[in-house]
Design a protein around this motif. Structure first.
Motif, mmCIF file in Angstrom:
data_model
loop_
_atom_site.group_PDB
_atom_site.id
_atom_site.type_symbol
_atom_site.label_atom_id
_atom_site.label_comp_id
_atom_site.label_asym_id
_atom_site.label_seq_id
_atom_site.Cartn_x
_atom_site.Cartn_y
_atom_site.Cartn_z
ATOM 1 N N VAL A 1 0.926 6.934 -6.588
ATOM 2 C CA VAL A 1 -0.295 7.712 -6.797
ATOM 3 C C VAL A 1 -0.027 9.197 -6.541
ATOM 4 O O VAL A 1 -0.491 10.054 -7.287
ATOM 5 C CB VAL A 1 -1.432 7.196 -5.893
ATOM 6 C CG1 VAL A 1 -2.620 8.126 -5.960
ATOM 7 C CG2 VAL A 1 -1.854 5.818 -6.338
ATOM 8 N N THR A 2 0.772 9.478 -5.503
ATOM 9 C CA THR A 2 1.134 10.872 -5.245
ATOM 10 C C THR A 2 1.849 11.459 -6.467
ATOM 11 O O THR A 2 1.582 12.588 -6.878
ATOM 12 C CB THR A 2 2.033 10.961 -3.998
ATOM 13 O OG1 THR A 2 1.412 10.245 -2.959
ATOM 14 C CG2 THR A 2 2.229 12.395 -3.578
ATOM 15 N N VAL B 1 -5.172 4.689 -4.876
ATOM 16 C CA VAL B 1 -4.483 3.925 -3.826
ATOM 17 C C VAL B 1 -5.309 2.721 -3.402
ATOM 18 O O VAL B 1 -4.780 1.627 -3.200
ATOM 19 C CB VAL B 1 -4.260 4.795 -2.568
ATOM 20 C CG1 VAL B 1 -3.551 4.002 -1.497
ATOM 21 C CG2 VAL B 1 -3.489 6.031 -2.905
ATOM 22 N N ILE C 1 0.840 -1.202 0.000
ATOM 23 C CA ILE C 1 0.000 0.000 0.000
ATOM 24 C C ILE C 1 0.869 1.244 0.000
ATOM 25 O O ILE C 1 0.593 2.220 -0.697
ATOM 26 C CB ILE C 1 -0.961 -0.003 1.212
ATOM 27 C CG1 ILE C 1 -1.995 -1.090 1.007
ATOM 28 C CG2 ILE C 1 -1.603 1.337 1.398
ATOM 29 C CD1 ILE C 1 -3.410 -0.678 1.089
ATOM 30 N N LEU C 2 1.973 1.208 0.769
ATOM 31 C CA LEU C 2 2.861 2.375 0.806
ATOM 32 C C LEU C 2 3.480 2.623 -0.567
ATOM 33 O O LEU C 2 3.563 3.761 -1.027
ATOM 34 C CB LEU C 2 3.971 2.169 1.839
ATOM 35 C CG LEU C 2 3.564 2.492 3.267
ATOM 36 C CD1 LEU C 2 4.747 2.356 4.188
ATOM 37 C CD2 LEU C 2 3.007 3.909 3.340
ATOM 38 N N ALA D 1 0.817 4.038 -2.776
ATOM 39 C CA ALA D 1 0.494 5.425 -2.416
ATOM 40 C C ALA D 1 1.544 6.391 -2.941
ATOM 41 O O ALA D 1 1.229 7.501 -3.382
ATOM 42 C CB ALA D 1 0.367 5.548 -0.904
ATOM 43 N N THR D 2 2.813 5.951 -2.930
ATOM 44 C CA THR D 2 3.879 6.818 -3.428
ATOM 45 C C THR D 2 3.662 7.139 -4.905
ATOM 46 O O THR D 2 3.721 8.303 -5.321
ATOM 47 C CB THR D 2 5.236 6.116 -3.249
ATOM 48 O OG1 THR D 2 5.283 5.574 -1.959
ATOM 49 C CG2 THR D 2 6.373 7.078 -3.464
#
Lengths: 192, 212
Positions: B92-93, B118, B85-86, B89-90
């Protein structure tokens, strides 16, 4: 704080802009766990709980991130908070009621990837709610999610007995029902 | 022996094309696996939104599949989901800022749904079910296939909804001006109905194939 505005936030999150039927958030559990009313109501309660906790934590995180000027960490820290809350709930449910734990199955850890929760936290930040408004917003969204899930579960229990053609069985008929429910919820738009 | 090596290589190549093809049709993430429904329904009110969303998701899927496949021997089993997930998320940012740089208007119309990539179950499920167990090459092929399959499905919905809802495709007028547009198609309910009818259509095709 005036109660009328808090009430309108609640109604708005719960009915007018229902997370499932108007924003399409949390469709996976909506399609996956809506087979039985009993499971659906417990799933709704679990999601509401995670929403409230995450909303409170996100408020704290957001004020820290604004203070140190690092908005690009927002998404990453939100998802970490949500994942840990879900872990907490999972441990709690496993201990308190193993039967419920089995009934929810894979959908319990999957609350982490329930878009309704991340969506709630993001909308709350975008709308600039304070901590109390955020709390009410989370309660409303959770209630709305539970209502949608319960409605769907009730309908699907009836549908089990109906004689549906083979090609609409499964996801297709569920989506058709969801569409009709969504039309129904549009009727609430006058309330705002 | 040389022949055996060659044959083995051929087999491996065969397999990697299989990974690519399966995402397009046989295991199409939307129509067959019913994964990642939220963006599928929410941002397909115009074809442009659908295309942008499809490409953004494919990008995140590809990058996270690459990284997870490379790190698959280093990530401890207990914390794997959080690590995935991390990583997601990176990326996606990253794509969030990229879209903002390309077109502010597009960023606005997709809204929170870019950040919500995410929690797209499709990406996490590919990470868990495929990239964490397979080599880099296969993971790339898998991500490309799934990404294209996902974009294709989004376009299926986006085009239908835009044509019926506003009489246009990618903002080109294709239906006559006096066409009475079906407002319901661009409303949330239209999303549910369109997807339901696509599923019905594919079920019908499958049924007919099974009979003949």
């Amino acid at each position: 704080m005036n109660t009328a505005s808090l009430w309108s936030i609640f109604i708005n999150a719960c009915l007018i802009n229902n997370f499932v039927l108007a924003y399409f958030l949390g469709i996976c559990p909506f399609l996956g766990v809506s087979g039985k009313v009993a499971t659906a109501s417990k799933m709704g309660a679990a999601v509401t709980f995670v929403m409230v906790i995450s909303s409170l934590c996100a408020f704290g995180i957001n004020s820290i991130l604004t203070a140190i000027n690092a908005p690009y960490l927002q998404l990453i820290s939100y998802i970490v908070v949500i994942a840990s809350t879900v872990q907490l709930v999972e441990m709690f449910v496993k201990k308190m009621s193993p039967a419920l734990f089995n009934a929810l199955g894979i959908f319990l850890p999957l609350i982490t990837t329930n878009c309704a929760i991340l969506g709630l936290v993001l909308f709350q930040t975008a709308k600039g709610y304070n901590i109390l408004e955020g709390f009410v917003y989370a309660l409303g969204a959770g209630a709305g999610f539970t209502i949608a899930l319960l409605l769907m579960a009730g309908l699907r229990e009836q549908l089990e007995l109906a004689d549906t053609p083979k090609i609409v069985k499964g996801t297709a008929i569920t989506l058709l029902i969801a569409g009709i429910l969504s039309l129904g919820f549009m009727g609430f738009s006058g309330l705002g | 022996m040389n022949v055996a090596v060659k044959e083995n290589k051929k087999k491996r190549e065969q397999k990697s094309t299989d990974e690519f093809i399966k995402g397009l049709w046989k295991e199409n993430p939307v129509f067959v696996q019913v994964l990642g429904m939220c963006p599928v329904l929410a941002v397909t009110n115009t074809s442009m939104n659908a295309l942008a969303m499809g490409l953004a998701t494919s990008f995140v899927l590809l990058m996270s599949n690459i990284l997870i496949s490379l790190l698959r021997n280093f990530i401890p089993k207990q914390v794997r989901i959080s690590s995935y997930i991390l990583i997601i998320a990176t990326f996606v940012t990253v794509i969030d800022y990229v879209i903002q740089a390309i077109s502010v208007e597009l960023h606005k119309s997709l809204g929170a749904f870019i950040s919500l990539i995410v929690v797209n179950c499709l990406i996490l499920s590919r990470a868990e079910a495929f990239a964490s167990k397979n080599t880099l090459k296969h993971s790339v092929m898998d991500a490309l296939g799934m990404g294209i399959g996902f974009t294709f499905a989004l376009l299926c919905l986006g085009v239908v909804r835009e044509v019926l809802g506003s009489g246009t495709v990618f903002q080109f007028q294709i239906l006559p001006e006096n066409f009475q547009s079906w407002i319901i198609m661009i409303l949330p309910a239209g999303g549910f109905f369109t997807l339901a009818f696509w599923l019905l259509f594919f079920n019908y095709l499958k049924e007919r194939k099974a009979k003949s």
